[in-house]
Design a protein around this motif. Structure first.
Motif: not given
Ligand SMILES: Nc1ncnc2c1ncn2[C@@H]1O[C@H](COP(=O)(O)OP(=O)(O)OP(=O)(O)O)[C@@H](O)[C@H]1O
Length: 265
Positions: A20-47
């Motif tokens: 029942g304890s909270p798991v913060w999977a994302l905190r305060d994430v701001s991100l924009t992607v434009e039309a036609g862009e190719f964006v990769c997300l990379i990061g450790p397991s569980g981010c």
């Protein structure tokens, strides 16, 4: 169009753990992607990479913040957002063609047009000859090609890919990456692509968004300024690889920080 195609505005996602304890999977994430862009997300397991993809796919609603597509808050899944997962999420009882036709069927496209568009999409991924085979008759790489054809056949504006090539062998992976780049350039679709693999990110992306865990935040947003097709053996490729590796290392040293650190960095 004014404004970005995709806009994550201070998005947090909290899950409840088994106790029942909270798991913060994302905190305060701001991100924009434009039309036609190719964006990769990379990061450790569980981010929170998969969580971000699920939010954008409309499978989840954020705990706080807004996810907007073309300026409008998302309300569930939609045909303008195609999804390809690591696991071959094909229907085992349908042929490759029927799998690709599935989204068109949902859109009530007539049978002859469905068939033609599915065969064209299979042709684009080099699998027209395998249209009548069932998933168990296809190799892992072929199945992922069918999944890509299925995502593209409905002509989405963005394809969300969660480690789509992680389960195939290295040679097949390279071919799939080259095919994806060709399709991206031919169609003009945006791609948001999750990977653990720095080489894959440098080969594919115009931008690499480096995430950190505990809670999931964006650490750095790096432009990969190399022309396509990219040469893995070049010194420039090696330099970009090292830059992203360094950003990942910095991100893991900062584990436990907040998005505020990113802005300050
Ligand atoms: N349904 C859920 N219930 C509870 N916690 C969850 C749930 N889904 C994800 N989490 C937790 O949220 C955090 C982020 O998970 P997520 O799968 O988004 O990370 P990821 O970066 O995609 O990880 P990986 O690279 O291992 O696939 C992790 O701590 C995970 O354990």
């Amino acid at each position: 169009m004014s404004g970005p195609l995709i806009d994550f505005d201070r998005v947090s996602q909290i899950y409840a753990s088994r106790d029942g304890s909270p798991v913060w999977a994302l905190r305060d994430v701001s991100l924009t992607v434009e039309a036609g862009e190719f964006v990769c997300l990379i990061g450790p397991s569980g981010c929170g990479k998969s969580t971000l993809i699920h939010l954008l796919a409309g499978f989840l609603t954020p705990t706080s913040g807004d996810v907007r597509f073309r300026g409008r808050p998302l309300a569930g899944p939609g045909p303008e957002r195609g999804v390809v997962f690591q696991e071959y999420a094909l229907f085992a009882w349908m042929t490759a063609r029927q799998n690709v036709e599935f989204g068109l069927r949902m859109q009530r496209v007539s049978a002859p047009i469905r068939r033609r568009r599915a065969l064209e999409a299979l042709d684009r991924v080099g699998l027209r000859h395998a249209a009548d085979r069932y998933p168990h008759e296809l190799s892992g790489g072929m199945r992922q090609r069918v999944a890509v054809a299925r995502a593209l056949v409905v002509e989405p504006e963005v394809v969300l890919m969660d480690e789509p090539f992680a389960a195939v062998d290295a040679m097949t992976r390279t071919t799939l990456q080259e095919d994806l780049l060709r399709l991206w350039r031919e169609t003009g679709v945006s791609v948001l692509f999750v990977t653990h693999n720095i080489d894959e990110a440098v080969f594919l992306a115009q931008r690499v968004v480096v995430m950190g865990a505990g809670p999931g935040v964006i650490r750095e947003d790096l432009t990969v300024d190399l022309p396509y097709p990219r040469d893995r053996g070049s010194a420039d490729f090696g330099r970009e690889y090292a830059r992203i590796a360094a950003a990942l290392a910095r991100g893991s040293q900062k584990a436990g920080g907040t998005d505020g650190e990113r802005r300050a960095a």
